[in-house]
Design a protein around this motif. Structure first.
Motif, PDB file in Angstrom:
ATOM      1  N   GLU A  97       0.828  -1.200   0.000  1.00  0.00           N
ATOM      2  CA  GLU A  97       0.000   0.000   0.000  1.00  0.00           C
ATOM      3  C   GLU A  97       0.867   1.256   0.000  1.00  0.00           C
ATOM      4  OE1 GLU A  97      -2.713  -0.058   3.228  1.00  0.00           O
ATOM      5  OE2 GLU A  97      -3.852  -1.778   2.488  1.00  0.00           O
ATOM      6  N   LEU A  98       0.366   2.300  -0.671  1.00  0.00           N
ATOM      7  CA  LEU A  98       1.024   3.611  -0.679  1.00  0.00           C
ATOM      8  C   LEU A  98      -0.003   4.643  -0.207  1.00  0.00           C
ATOM      9  CD1 LEU A  98       2.916   3.434  -4.105  1.00  0.00           C
ATOM     10  CD2 LEU A  98       3.920   3.290  -1.823  1.00  0.00           C
ATOM     11  N   PRO A  99      -0.352   4.605   1.090  1.00  0.00           N
ATOM     12  CA  PRO A  99      -1.395   5.508   1.602  1.00  0.00           C
ATOM     13  C   PRO A  99      -0.968   6.967   1.542  1.00  0.00           C
ATOM     14  CG  PRO A  99      -0.282   4.378   3.402  1.00  0.00           C
ATOM     15  CD  PRO A  99       0.211   3.739   2.140  1.00  0.00           C
ATOM     16  N   ASP A 100      -1.965   7.856   1.603  1.00  0.00           N
ATOM     17  CA  ASP A 100      -1.715   9.289   1.461  1.00  0.00           C
ATOM     18  C   ASP A 100      -0.743   9.829   2.499  1.00  0.00           C
ATOM     19  OD1 ASP A 100      -3.463   9.219  -0.627  1.00  0.00           O
ATOM     20  OD2 ASP A 100      -5.146  10.124   0.446  1.00  0.00           O
ATOM     21  N   ASP A 101      -0.750   9.255   3.691  1.00  0.00           N
ATOM     22  CA  ASP A 101       0.082   9.796   4.777  1.00  0.00           C
ATOM     23  C   ASP A 101       1.417   9.078   4.910  1.00  0.00           C
ATOM     24  OD1 ASP A 101      -0.881   7.370   5.711  1.00  0.00           O
ATOM     25  OD2 ASP A 101      -1.263   8.102   7.744  1.00  0.00           O
ATOM     26  N   LEU A 102       1.785   8.263   3.924  1.00  0.00           N
ATOM     27  CA  LEU A 102       2.989   7.445   4.067  1.00  0.00           C
ATOM     28  C   LEU A 102       4.254   8.288   4.174  1.00  0.00           C
ATOM     29  CD1 LEU A 102       4.285   4.674   4.189  1.00  0.00           C
ATOM     30  CD2 LEU A 102       4.328   4.631   1.678  1.00  0.00           C
ATOM     31  N   ALA A 103       4.382   9.330   3.366  1.00  0.00           N
ATOM     32  CA  ALA A 103       5.585  10.172   3.419  1.00  0.00           C
ATOM     33  C   ALA A 103       5.758  10.781   4.804  1.00  0.00           C
ATOM     34  CB  ALA A 103       5.500  11.272   2.360  1.00  0.00           C
ATOM     35  N   GLU A 104       4.685  11.295   5.359  1.00  0.00           N
ATOM     36  CA  GLU A 104       4.751  11.917   6.686  1.00  0.00           C
ATOM     37  C   GLU A 104       5.114  10.886   7.749  1.00  0.00           C
ATOM     38  OE1 GLU A 104       1.927  14.723   9.572  1.00  0.00           O
ATOM     39  OE2 GLU A 104       1.194  13.966   7.654  1.00  0.00           O
ATOM     40  N   ARG A 105       4.542   9.693   7.665  1.00  0.00           N
ATOM     41  CA  ARG A 105       4.824   8.658   8.652  1.00  0.00           C
ATOM     42  C   ARG A 105       6.280   8.213   8.594  1.00  0.00           C
ATOM     43  NH1 ARG A 105       0.658   4.410   6.917  1.00  0.00           N
ATOM     44  NH2 ARG A 105       1.996   3.062   8.167  1.00  0.00           N
ATOM     45  N   ILE A 106       6.817   8.069   7.387  1.00  0.00           N
ATOM     46  CA  ILE A 106       8.223   7.648   7.250  1.00  0.00           C
ATOM     47  C   ILE A 106       9.148   8.699   7.852  1.00  0.00           C
ATOM     48  CG2 ILE A 106      10.098   7.280   5.593  1.00  0.00           C
ATOM     49  CD1 ILE A 106       8.037   5.960   3.741  1.00  0.00           C
ATOM     50  N   VAL A 107       8.933   9.956   7.493  1.00  0.00           N
ATOM     51  CA  VAL A 107       9.806  11.030   7.975  1.00  0.00           C
ATOM     52  C   VAL A 107       9.739  11.143   9.495  1.00  0.00           C
ATOM     53  CG1 VAL A 107      10.200  13.527   7.972  1.00  0.00           C
ATOM     54  CG2 VAL A 107       9.765  12.325   5.810  1.00  0.00           C
ATOM     55  N   ASP A 108       8.539  11.144  10.044  1.00  0.00           N
ATOM     56  CA  ASP A 108       8.400  11.299  11.497  1.00  0.00           C
ATOM     57  C   ASP A 108       8.996  10.120  12.248  1.00  0.00           C
ATOM     58  OD1 ASP A 108       7.232  13.764  11.285  1.00  0.00           O
ATOM     59  OD2 ASP A 108       5.177  13.041  11.452  1.00  0.00           O
ATOM     60  N   THR A 109       8.851   8.914  11.713  1.00  0.00           N
ATOM     61  CA  THR A 109       9.409   7.733  12.362  1.00  0.00           C
ATOM     62  C   THR A 109      10.929   7.820  12.406  1.00  0.00           C
ATOM     63  OG1 THR A 109       7.560   6.336  11.669  1.00  0.00           O
ATOM     64  CG2 THR A 109       9.612   5.221  12.273  1.00  0.00           C
ATOM     65  N   LEU A 110      11.539   8.228  11.296  1.00  0.00           N
ATOM     66  CA  LEU A 110      12.991   8.309  11.236  1.00  0.00           C
ATOM     67  C   LEU A 110      13.542   9.466  12.075  1.00  0.00           C
ATOM     68  CD1 LEU A 110      13.517   7.530   7.451  1.00  0.00           C
ATOM     69  CD2 LEU A 110      14.090   6.066   9.385  1.00  0.00           C
ATOM     70  N   LEU A 111      12.890  10.618  11.982  1.00  0.00           N
ATOM     71  CA  LEU A 111      13.411  11.783  12.702  1.00  0.00           C
ATOM     72  C   LEU A 111      13.347  11.608  14.208  1.00  0.00           C
ATOM     73  CD1 LEU A 111      12.218  14.895  10.660  1.00  0.00           C
ATOM     74  CD2 LEU A 111      14.415  13.701  10.619  1.00  0.00           C
ATOM     75  N   ALA A 112      12.467  10.745  14.671  1.00  0.00           N
ATOM     76  CA  ALA A 112      12.381  10.512  16.113  1.00  0.00           C
ATOM     77  C   ALA A 112      13.710   9.992  16.657  1.00  0.00           C
ATOM     78  CB  ALA A 112      11.262   9.516  16.420  1.00  0.00           C
ATOM     79  N   GLY A 113      14.496   9.318  15.830  1.00  0.00           N
ATOM     80  CA  GLY A 113      15.781   8.795  16.284  1.00  0.00           C
ATOM     81  C   GLY A 113      16.989   9.536  15.741  1.00  0.00           C
ATOM     82  N   LEU A 114      16.764  10.528  14.880  1.00  0.00           N
ATOM     83  CA  LEU A 114      17.874  11.239  14.254  1.00  0.00           C
ATOM     84  C   LEU A 114      18.051  12.674  14.750  1.00  0.00           C
ATOM     85  CD1 LEU A 114      17.368  10.070  10.536  1.00  0.00           C
ATOM     86  CD2 LEU A 114      18.973   9.177  12.212  1.00  0.00           C
ATOM     87  N   ARG A 115      17.076  13.172  15.493  1.00  0.00           N
ATOM     88  CA  ARG A 115      17.185  14.530  15.998  1.00  0.00           C
ATOM     89  C   ARG A 115      18.225  14.607  17.113  1.00  0.00           C
ATOM     90  NH1 ARG A 115      11.321  14.527  15.905  1.00  0.00           N
ATOM     91  NH2 ARG A 115      10.550  15.808  14.184  1.00  0.00           N
ATOM     92  N   PRO A 116      18.837  15.777  17.286  1.00  0.00           N
ATOM     93  CA  PRO A 116      19.761  15.938  18.409  1.00  0.00           C
ATOM     94  C   PRO A 116      19.036  15.731  19.731  1.00  0.00           C
ATOM     95  CG  PRO A 116      19.976  17.757  16.834  1.00  0.00           C
ATOM     96  CD  PRO A 116      18.758  16.987  16.443  1.00  0.00           C
ATOM     97  N   VAL A 117      19.735  15.154  20.693  1.00  0.00           N
ATOM     98  CA  VAL A 117      19.168  14.932  22.005  1.00  0.00           C
ATOM     99  C   VAL A 117      19.341  16.203  22.828  1.00  0.00           C
ATOM    100  CG1 VAL A 117      19.275  13.558  24.114  1.00  0.00           C
ATOM    101  CG2 VAL A 117      19.672  12.483  21.891  1.00  0.00           C
ATOM    102  N   SER A 118      18.248  16.701  23.377  1.00  0.00           N
ATOM    103  CA  SER A 118      18.328  17.919  24.193  1.00  0.00           C
ATOM    104  C   SER A 118      19.094  17.658  25.473  1.00  0.00           C
ATOM    105  CB  SER A 118      16.908  18.408  24.534  1.00  0.00           C
ATOM    106  OG  SER A 118      16.188  18.693  23.355  1.00  0.00           O
ATOM    107  N   SER A 119      19.871  18.623  25.857  1.00  0.00           N
ATOM    108  CA  SER A 119      20.641  18.498  27.118  1.00  0.00           C
ATOM    109  C   SER A 119      19.675  18.516  28.291  1.00  0.00           C
ATOM    110  CB  SER A 119      21.635  19.653  27.237  1.00  0.00           C
ATOM    111  OG  SER A 119      22.541  19.636  26.162  1.00  0.00           O
ATOM    112  N   PRO A 120      19.874  17.663  29.295  1.00  0.00           N
ATOM    113  CA  PRO A 120      18.986  17.658  30.448  1.00  0.00           C
ATOM    114  C   PRO A 120      19.075  18.968  31.224  1.00  0.00           C
ATOM    115  CG  PRO A 120      20.941  16.308  30.857  1.00  0.00           C
ATOM    116  CD  PRO A 120      20.983  16.691  29.413  1.00  0.00           C
ATOM    117  N   VAL A 121      17.935  19.379  31.696  1.00  0.00           N
ATOM    118  CA  VAL A 121      17.879  20.614  32.465  1.00  0.00           C
ATOM    119  C   VAL A 121      18.452  20.364  33.852  1.00  0.00           C
ATOM    120  CG1 VAL A 121      16.383  22.405  33.406  1.00  0.00           C
ATOM    121  CG2 VAL A 121      15.843  21.368  31.173  1.00  0.00           C
ATOM    122  N   ALA A 122      19.376  21.221  34.284  1.00  0.00           N
ATOM    123  CA  ALA A 122      20.005  21.041  35.582  1.00  0.00           C
ATOM    124  C   ALA A 122      19.011  21.351  36.685  1.00  0.00           C
ATOM    125  CB  ALA A 122      21.219  21.949  35.678  1.00  0.00           C
TER     126      ALA A 122
END
Length: 212
Positions: free
Chosen positions: A187-212
């Motif tokens: 299947e090539l559903p309408d929201d597939l591009a958005e789902r792929i990008v969001d799934t990948l970016l969840a693990g590729l974004r910089p990790v925010s520094s913990p607040v002291a």
């Protein structure tokens, strides 16, 4: 309407020699080539002379516009495929990647719906010259666009700076290509591009520094 490579956001140098291009003549040549493909003529058997006879023009008319049949076939394919995005949103790396993947999804759908496109793409890979012309004029510019989006993402802090953007581009594009090409029944559903990008970016974004 014939859409040239230049009309799809791909930089193409126009030939300096010859007479000015005529849209009607180009349309006749491209439609003539499409007719041969529709009639089931293999790419290897389509010569400039045969195209000229079908289009009702002289061979010299074709050669004034294209250096050979490889270059002509690329324009024929580009006329049959969905258009590339003329411009990217530029609002974020995420938005740009979604637009690029959506264009791949649309081409996948078109390839499934068009027997000509499916047949030509399959044959094209058996012809090194045609495949090289298509790769250099179509695939390579698309890849450069995706890599540039990722580089801007690194500069803007949307993507980890330690990542290899060429590898990341393959990781982003890969899932869509798998579904669109390797698994034609997927299947090539309408929201597939958005789902792929969001799934990948969840693990590729910089990790925010913990607040002291």
């Amino acid at each position: 309407m014939i859409v040239s490579l230049a009309g799809k956001g791909i930089a193409v140098e126009q030939p300096a020699r010859g007479r000015p291009r005529s849209e009607a003549v180009e349309r006749a040549i491209i439609e003539g080539t499409m007719k041969l493909l529709e009639d089931g003529v293999p790419l290897a058997e389509i010569s400039i002379e045969r195209i000229a006879r079908t289009a009702g023009v002289g061979k010299a008319t074709i050669y004034r516009r294209w250096s050979g049949k490889e270059e002509l076939f690329v324009d024929v394919l580009r006329a049959a495929e969905p258009e590339d995005p003329e411009r990217l949103p530029g609002t974020s790396m995420r938005d740009d990647l979604i637009v690029l993947l959506e264009s791949l999804r649309q081409r996948g759908l078109a390839n499934r719906d068009s027997a000509i496109l499916h047949n030509v793409h399959a044959q094209m890979k058996t012809s090194p010259k045609i495949w090289a012309a298509y790769h250099n004029s179509v695939i390579a510019p698309r890849r450069r666009m995706g890599i540039e989006v990722l580089r801007r993402g690194q500069q803007n802090g949307e993507l980890r700076a330690d990542l290899d953007v060429e590898l990341v581009n393959d990781i982003v594009v890969g899932p869509m290509l798998v579904r669109a090409i390797l698994h034609p029944d997927a299947e090539l559903p309408d929201d597939l591009a958005e789902r792929i990008v969001d799934t990948l970016l969840a693990g590729l974004r910089p990790v925010s520094s913990p607040v002291a």
